[in-house]
Design a protein around this motif. Sequence first.
Motif, PDB file in Angstrom:
ATOM      1  N   LYS A   1       0.843  -1.184   0.000  1.00 37.26           N
ATOM      2  CA  LYS A   1       0.000   0.000   0.000  1.00 37.26           C
ATOM      3  C   LYS A   1       0.881   1.237   0.000  1.00 37.26           C
ATOM      4  CE  LYS A   1      -3.450  -2.683   2.287  1.00 37.26           C
ATOM      5  NZ  LYS A   1      -4.185  -3.023   3.485  1.00 37.26           N
ATOM      6  N   VAL A   2       0.620   2.103  -0.983  1.00 38.92           N
ATOM      7  CA  VAL A   2       1.502   3.244  -1.203  1.00 38.92           C
ATOM      8  C   VAL A   2       0.672   4.513  -1.306  1.00 38.92           C
ATOM      9  CG1 VAL A   2       3.198   4.222  -2.774  1.00 38.92           C
ATOM     10  CG2 VAL A   2       3.116   1.770  -2.436  1.00 38.92           C
ATOM     11  N   LEU A   3       1.161   5.549  -0.679  1.00 40.76           N
ATOM     12  CA  LEU A   3       0.526   6.861  -0.746  1.00 40.76           C
ATOM     13  C   LEU A   3       1.528   7.799  -1.397  1.00 40.76           C
ATOM     14  CD1 LEU A   3      -2.127   8.120   0.551  1.00 40.76           C
ATOM     15  CD2 LEU A   3      -0.577   9.023   2.272  1.00 40.76           C
ATOM     16  N   CYS A   4       1.073   8.564  -2.411  1.00 37.85           N
ATOM     17  CA  CYS A   4       2.028   9.443  -3.075  1.00 37.85           C
ATOM     18  C   CYS A   4       1.455  10.849  -3.168  1.00 37.85           C
ATOM     19  CB  CYS A   4       2.324   8.891  -4.475  1.00 37.85           C
ATOM     20  SG  CYS A   4       3.445   9.929  -5.405  1.00 37.85           S
TER      21      CYS A   4
ATOM     22  N   LEU B   1       7.796  -3.342  -4.649  1.00 42.50           N
ATOM     23  CA  LEU B   1       7.858  -1.993  -4.095  1.00 42.50           C
ATOM     24  C   LEU B   1       8.099  -0.952  -5.181  1.00 42.50           C
ATOM     25  CD1 LEU B   1       7.970  -0.091  -1.740  1.00 42.50           C
ATOM     26  CD2 LEU B   1      10.358  -0.655  -1.432  1.00 42.50           C
ATOM     27  N   LEU B   2       9.060  -1.208  -6.051  1.00 43.91           N
ATOM     28  CA  LEU B   2       9.384  -0.235  -7.093  1.00 43.91           C
ATOM     29  C   LEU B   2       8.203  -0.068  -8.040  1.00 43.91           C
ATOM     30  CD1 LEU B   2      11.333   1.582  -8.619  1.00 43.91           C
ATOM     31  CD2 LEU B   2      12.252  -0.436  -9.746  1.00 43.91           C
TER      32      LEU B   2
ATOM     33  N   ASN C   1       3.798   3.285 -10.147  1.00 47.49           N
ATOM     34  CA  ASN C   1       2.389   3.410 -10.518  1.00 47.49           C
ATOM     35  C   ASN C   1       1.701   4.506  -9.719  1.00 47.49           C
ATOM     36  OD1 ASN C   1       2.802   1.312 -12.245  1.00 47.49           O
ATOM     37  ND2 ASN C   1       1.947  -0.253 -10.873  1.00 47.49           N
ATOM     38  N   ALA C   2       1.978   4.532  -8.415  1.00 49.08           N
ATOM     39  CA  ALA C   2       1.348   5.545  -7.577  1.00 49.08           C
ATOM     40  C   ALA C   2       1.817   6.929  -7.995  1.00 49.08           C
ATOM     41  CB  ALA C   2       1.687   5.284  -6.110  1.00 49.08           C
TER      42      ALA C   2
ATOM     43  N   TYR D   1       1.921   7.575 -19.835  1.00 51.97           N
ATOM     44  CA  TYR D   1       1.851   7.083 -18.467  1.00 51.97           C
ATOM     45  C   TYR D   1       2.932   6.040 -18.257  1.00 51.97           C
ATOM     46  CZ  TYR D   1      -2.810   9.062 -18.999  1.00 51.97           C
ATOM     47  OH  TYR D   1      -3.854   9.893 -19.258  1.00 51.97           O
ATOM     48  N   LEU D   2       3.620   6.171 -17.157  1.00 50.55           N
ATOM     49  CA  LEU D   2       4.652   5.185 -16.823  1.00 50.55           C
ATOM     50  C   LEU D   2       4.014   4.129 -15.910  1.00 50.55           C
ATOM     51  CD1 LEU D   2       7.610   4.380 -16.962  1.00 50.55           C
ATOM     52  CD2 LEU D   2       8.019   5.825 -14.995  1.00 50.55           C
ATOM     53  N   VAL D   3       3.997   2.898 -16.367  1.00 48.88           N
ATOM     54  CA  VAL D   3       3.363   1.819 -15.608  1.00 48.88           C
ATOM     55  C   VAL D   3       4.377   0.697 -15.420  1.00 48.88           C
ATOM     56  CG1 VAL D   3       1.415   0.236 -15.526  1.00 48.88           C
ATOM     57  CG2 VAL D   3       1.198   2.397 -16.728  1.00 48.88           C
TER      58      VAL D   3
END
Lengths: 215, 989
Positions: free
Chosen positions: A50-53, A137-138, A143-144, A159-161
């Motif tokens: 879970k990532v918050l950006c 993780l990367l 994505n975030a 978009y970088l995915v």
Amino acid sequence: MPLPPSIYHLSSSHLRLDGRRWNELRRLTAQISTQASADGSSYLEMGNTKVLCTVTGPSEGKGGGRRGDEDSMSVDVRVNVAGFAGMDRKRVGRGDRRITELQNTISSAFSSTLFTHLYPHSTISLQIHILSLDGSLLAASLNAATLALIDAGVPMRDYLVACTAGLTPPSGRGDGDDMDPLLDLNGSEETEVPFLTVGTGGAGGGDVGGGGGWV
Amino acid sequence: MTSLKRSVADPYTSNILSKVFVRSTKIGKVQKVVRELYLRQDIPCSSRLCAACLAIAPGDANGVVAPFILSEKPAGTKSFPEGHYLVPDTNALLNGMDLFEQTSGFYDVIILQTVLDELRNRSLPLYNRVIGLTKSDDKHVYVFFNDFRLETYVVREPGETINDRNDRAVRRAVSWYREHLQNSLNTSKNPKQCPAILMLSDDKENLRKAKAENLNACSLSTYVSGLENADRLLDMINASRQIQESRSSAADKLYPDYLSLPKMMTGIRAGTLHQGIFNVSPYNYLEGSVHVPAFDKSLLILGRENSNRAVSGDAVVVEVLPKTQWKAPSTKIIEEETLNKNENAETEDGEGEAVVTEQERRALQEEVRKTQGKSIEGRPQPTARVVGVIKRNWRQYVGHIDSSSSSAGSQGRKQQTVFLIPMDKRIPKIRLRTRQADELLGKRVLVTIDSWDQDSRYPMGHFVRSLGDLETKGAETEALLLEYDVQYRPFPKGVLDCLPHEGHDWKVPASLTDSGWKGRKDLRDLLVCSIDPVGCQDIDDALHARPLPNGNFEIGVHIADVSHFVKPNNAMDAEASIRGTTVYLVDKRIDMLPMLLGTDLCSLKPYVERYAFSVLWEITKDAEIINSSFTKSVIRSREAFSYEQAQLRIDDKSQKDDLTQGMRTLLMLSKKLRRKRMDAGALNLASPEVRVQTESETSDPVDVKTKELLDTNSLVEEFMLLANISVAGKIYESFPQTALLRRHAPPPKSNFEELANQLKTKRGHSLRTESSKALADSLDTCVDPTEPFFNTLIRIMATRCMMSAEYFCSGTQSYPEFRHYGLASEIYTHFTSPIRRYADLVAHRQLAAAIEYEQLDVSLHSKPKLEEVCKNINVRHRNAQMAGRASVEYYVGQALKGRIIEEEGSVMKVFSNGFVVFVPRFGIEGLIRLGDLATPEPEGTFDAEEYVLRVSGSVKLEVELFQKVTVRISDVKEESTGKRKIKLELIKP
């Protein structure tokens, strides 16, 4: 404790540790504009990662900034792994080499994806908070960050995915040509299997960033 | 390639679960683990009856769908004439694993994921055996991932124990299978009979609940009783559980409790407790020893109470006893067989059952009294007692049933308890419950130990299988292989698939542009030959020598290029790494690699071209090495000599051809190399080596000969040593962290103390042990002009004081530790026998990478992996040696069968109630007890300082160490055990 990774070949089940097949991603959920105070923000879940950006800027470069880079925007990335993200509660220091490498990878990936020449003398900063960590993780960070940059309205080529890909160990029967590729590895798979993170910038100038390896 | 993505609107969102559990790490930390779980409906039932599953079964990345495993017409029993699929639960597997490996039954088994999971936590070896079963094609064992399938996943309810939850999951899976099969058969066009799904469990509660849910279920023993050979199969069920139920708490505890694990851990850390491997003395089954780092000398563990249920080989924790209880190591032979002959296996409680029997106590007390006199040998050694077992190292044991313990001729097939006497004297008797005692008498039997409870003097075990009659060649050989854990089954298909497709027709490609020739030198013109023992088929090495224009010589050692055929990480490599070495028995060879490679394609046979890995040196006349190089090559051996033939050819002055001249050069140089090695302090050790001559047709032993050593033996040996040393240097230079090397640690001084002391008091020789050179020199002085054998005897005894050489990975030791003590070389490895040793194969791969012939496989870069390989091959190497020796011993016994021979021998060891005599002619060692001299047993007084045993009473004589004696050798069959033994009788002191 769950079964070991070799279950992939058990009775030719082709099932991974969490019950997925080789080409299945984990559940992916994402939101944008989660933080009103930031210029752009996103929240992304890839399974239990879970990532918050949040994105701030582009704003004027800090006190002169770096020389030589004056005609384009610099991308500043801060990754912060929460103490409760992993299985053991531990502090990740500023100077952690892995985090530094992660920051540099993300920064260089976006430097070539964003139209940085539109914003000379300025800096855009990405804060990535890892709330929970379970592999990839990367990929999750990239994505975030893409989502947050879309939210902030920063112009970009595409978009970088990103996604991780690994290879199962051979089953031990035959010459090892039965090694299957795996997509979107979770934490326990990452410790067992060699893997690579692949990012793609779509048709508008592909950009593949790599990372990972044996852990 | 496609990738499937799950959207939020995915109807399966509810199928994603989180599994949360808590585990504790090795250092005692508690971790909370959260895992995702994706439940699905496309996991097939894998029954060939089911068409529905075949339609949905997904494949691997190449779209290949695995064939279904469970057969259409499974075997049935009387109660299930329509056939059945078996679903064992965890305790059924724990109790009856041996049953599932039977070939006579137990086909079509469904192993549930829940069960496999639980089994892995309970017993890793059993888990691995189940995995092995799933890989065999004919057993039809299928692992059903019930915890990943939506319909069969079971959520643990609050307050429910994990065991109850797992049992419920098993029942749910059984009922799902039944409905699923019924449905799919009903919908199919040609309905067949639906096989029953039968749950096997030994848990009464689980069985009761299954019955209540109307499922087919029964206990393992009920199921087995319905089978044909029920009696034999019933014996294979683990005994411990059933007994436990019946005995409950009534019996007294015979042995003290073990400490809890945390308590032991803190004790070890605090230094009050010590951890080590428990070893039992081969002469005295009541005396064990544990070597711990904190003490120079091993800790002695005397008596049954102190050894507290430890079996030789277990990793134990011990507590050192107070100094007042320290004792000298025993000088007495105590054998379990003779002491506790008349015990009754049935009586479990009652007066008869004390931990220490009266006879044992007396034997031990006598011991203490005798060693009261202070002597040099009798210096007290620290004693200890076992307080806990860290890891049991129980394996399967081979032995025979003690006939006196079974109530022979008992009517019918009543279950009775008998004793099994293991072949290995260090293992205690094993109590066995069996219904077929009558049939098993006089057979070699394989058993496992299940448990050793506090209230039982002996461990409890169960029958695995019978190997055949005692003393038959087949049974004894198999017993030996099992006892030394040698893999002797034929190679599985997966391994044979890795062989070259051409089979015996494989040839070195004729065209030099072929990929096989890449990086290879063409050495076909060299006059290469091989020298091996008579009848050798796996020729590893060949040699050549030729003069160079500058007066020096070019010497080449050519080793079979096995690494060309055995590529890393395929099935053949995996098998070879497990086998580790080829095992040579008197009448049999158990290969490490399939025959095709070992005796044909790799073997450097004469007159044909073969791939080789060559080591080439330029050497001066004085055997100084100018330079050395390594290359892959192609050679054509001109001749395969035996040692004798080569010797004859060299000695034959009329032979003047280049090949013979080359061999003479080799011999000349090898003598100089040997001289140099000896000057550097290499040891010339001896071990009693004999060769059994067998009749060529029947391989029945005919005669025993001591091995002869010719000059050509040492010719080959010298150059092999040289090659090994050169290669070791090269791979260490290229891979300082991961080179596979071989070292021989210098023996600790204390090892030689006793021998030095014995030599000093008996013969006045002094043994200096400060370096290998000093030892070699002082061994040379130990000669007795009247006894030519004396020196060899001392060398044999010195060899037994040595450490054993071992393989290791260079990153784990510092450079000075690399030293090979016996060869007096700074660095050493094994390179010259890749057909029969796995270590050599690894060295080949490393050398190939070092000369940039090919890339090194990743597994050989990793230190932990190499360490694992080393550990395994060290064990295998030792086992192979012991198996070989035991085989010779057995055949010597057979050769002497029915003969009575008088031979000279020397006294090797003196005890207070007997002595050991070594007979060099046959390489046998035998024990002569005082009781054997005359009846009633004469009195003996043992002078430990002078190593003299004075016998008085009915016979009067004195026996001292190193004394020459004449003995009569005969073989006797012991009445009680039916075992044939070599017996020595003293004729003339």
